[in-house]
Design an enzyme around this catalytic site. Structure first.
Site, mmCIF file in Angstrom:
data_model
loop_
_atom_site.group_PDB
_atom_site.id
_atom_site.type_symbol
_atom_site.label_atom_id
_atom_site.label_comp_id
_atom_site.label_asym_id
_atom_site.label_seq_id
_atom_site.Cartn_x
_atom_site.Cartn_y
_atom_site.Cartn_z
ATOM 1 N N ILE A 31 46.149 -0.238 17.796
ATOM 2 C CA ILE A 31 46.435 -1.482 17.106
ATOM 3 C C ILE A 31 46.484 -1.234 15.609
ATOM 4 O O ILE A 31 45.524 -0.737 15.010
ATOM 5 C CB ILE A 31 45.363 -2.549 17.431
ATOM 6 C CG1 ILE A 31 45.228 -2.725 18.952
ATOM 7 C CG2 ILE A 31 45.721 -3.866 16.751
ATOM 8 C CD1 ILE A 31 46.508 -3.111 19.666
ATOM 9 N N LYS A 32 47.614 -1.597 14.994
ATOM 10 C CA LYS A 32 47.787 -1.368 13.561
ATOM 11 C C LYS A 32 47.189 -2.523 12.769
ATOM 12 O O LYS A 32 47.500 -3.695 13.006
ATOM 13 C CB LYS A 32 49.276 -1.222 13.216
ATOM 14 C CG LYS A 32 49.896 0.054 13.742
ATOM 15 C CD LYS A 32 51.348 0.195 13.323
ATOM 16 C CE LYS A 32 51.493 0.741 11.926
ATOM 17 N NZ LYS A 32 52.924 1.023 11.596
ATOM 18 N N LEU A 33 46.348 -2.155 11.820
ATOM 19 C CA LEU A 33 45.682 -3.100 10.939
ATOM 20 C C LEU A 33 45.920 -2.678 9.495
ATOM 21 O O LEU A 33 45.953 -1.475 9.197
ATOM 22 C CB LEU A 33 44.175 -3.101 11.198
ATOM 23 C CG LEU A 33 43.695 -3.467 12.606
ATOM 24 C CD1 LEU A 33 42.258 -3.017 12.791
ATOM 25 C CD2 LEU A 33 43.822 -4.964 12.825
#
Length: 290
Positions: A112-114
């Protein structure tokens, strides 16, 4: 096939499954794929929705993104697919967590890209504590890299990717490859739970230098990967020298990795402008009047 001496994992930076198939056929392998709102907005099917009266609803856009990620995951079941949360300057930690936990159910091989902001780092600390995998994006400084390491301390090897955007540093006259070199040196004596994913790769020179430096991973657009395949998938030799073409060097910083993530100065104007661009590209696909 994969070159025998290639240790770096190679990802495609894109959001078009047809492009993925083309790159896989040309390279003979692919280790994963990174997506983001700007790439999603360039997907041919998504672009068709940007005409008046045909934009996605605020729920349909997530259905489209989910289907896309599931198609990519099916093509790369042993790889990693990076799925990016929607985030602007006002997005809260809880909002990021809610998106991330939903996205993580879409496919079994998600990172998951944050964004590497205070809210993004706080969310990363929670998610990695839950055993989830993250990709910290919009990285432009060594201090941000140190903060990511600290926020995700205790995560398993390979559970955390760090994505420094070298091309955007080059755009403002700085040698983005220096940042990769400096972060790799800073991480070298660490436990290795954060892996460096060289991103915003614009040229074959960027790609070859990242290989020469020993970046853990590289994500590159199709044009670069196809050119590399056409050239025979060469690897840089011991005498490889990167031509920085007059770009200003980025000095190494003597940073300790032992502090709390809140103790690092994570501010960077390119992170701020990157958030604005990603949010605008995501919102360009949505009918805001519905």
């Amino acid at each position: 096939m994969r070159p025998d001496n290639l240790k770096t994992r190679i990802f495609l930076d894109g959001a078009d499954p047809e492009e993925t198939r083309q790159v896989m056929a040309s390279l003979g392998f692919l280790d994963g794929q990174t997506t983001n709102p700007s790439l999603l907005a360039k997907n041919p099917e998504a672009e068709a929705h940007k005409v008046d009266g045909n934009k996605f609803s605020s729920t349909a856009i997530y259905d489209f993104y989910k289907t896309l990620c599931q198609e990519l995951s099916a093509m790369l079941p042993k790889g990693s697919i990076s799925i990016e949360v929607y985030a602007d300057a006002g997005t809260t930690v809880e909002e990021m967590l809610a998106q991330a936990r939903t996205f993580d159910t879409w496919i079994p091989n998600a990172h998951i890209k944050l964004p590497t902001t205070a809210a993004g780092l706080a969310a990363a600390a929670v998610l990695t504590g839950e055993g989830r995998r993250v990709n910290m994006t919009l990285v432009f400084s060594q201090a941000q890299a140190a903060a990511v390491y600290a926020a995700t301390r205790g995560a398993g090897a390979g559970d955390v990717f760090l994505s420094p955007f070298i091309g955007r540093l080059d755009d403002r006259g700085e040698n983005g490859m220096d940042l990769i070199k400096n972060i790799l040196a800073m991480y070298a004596p660490s436990d290795g739970h954060v892996q460096v994913l060289t991103a915003s790769v614009r040229t074959m020179e960027h790609f070859m230098c990242a290989l020469a430096l020993g970046s853990d991973l590289i994500t590159a657009p199709a044009k670069v990967l196809l050119a590399w395949a056409e050239a025979g998938k060469p690897l840089p030799g011991k005498n490889y020298v990167y031509n920085a073409k007059g770009l200003a060097p980025i000095p190494d910083e003597a940073l300790s990795l032992g502090k709390s993530w809140q103790d690092y100065d994570i501010s960077h104007p390119l992170t701020d402008s990157g958030l604005v661009k990603f949010a605008a590209d995501w919102n360009s696909l949505i009918d805001m009047t519905a």
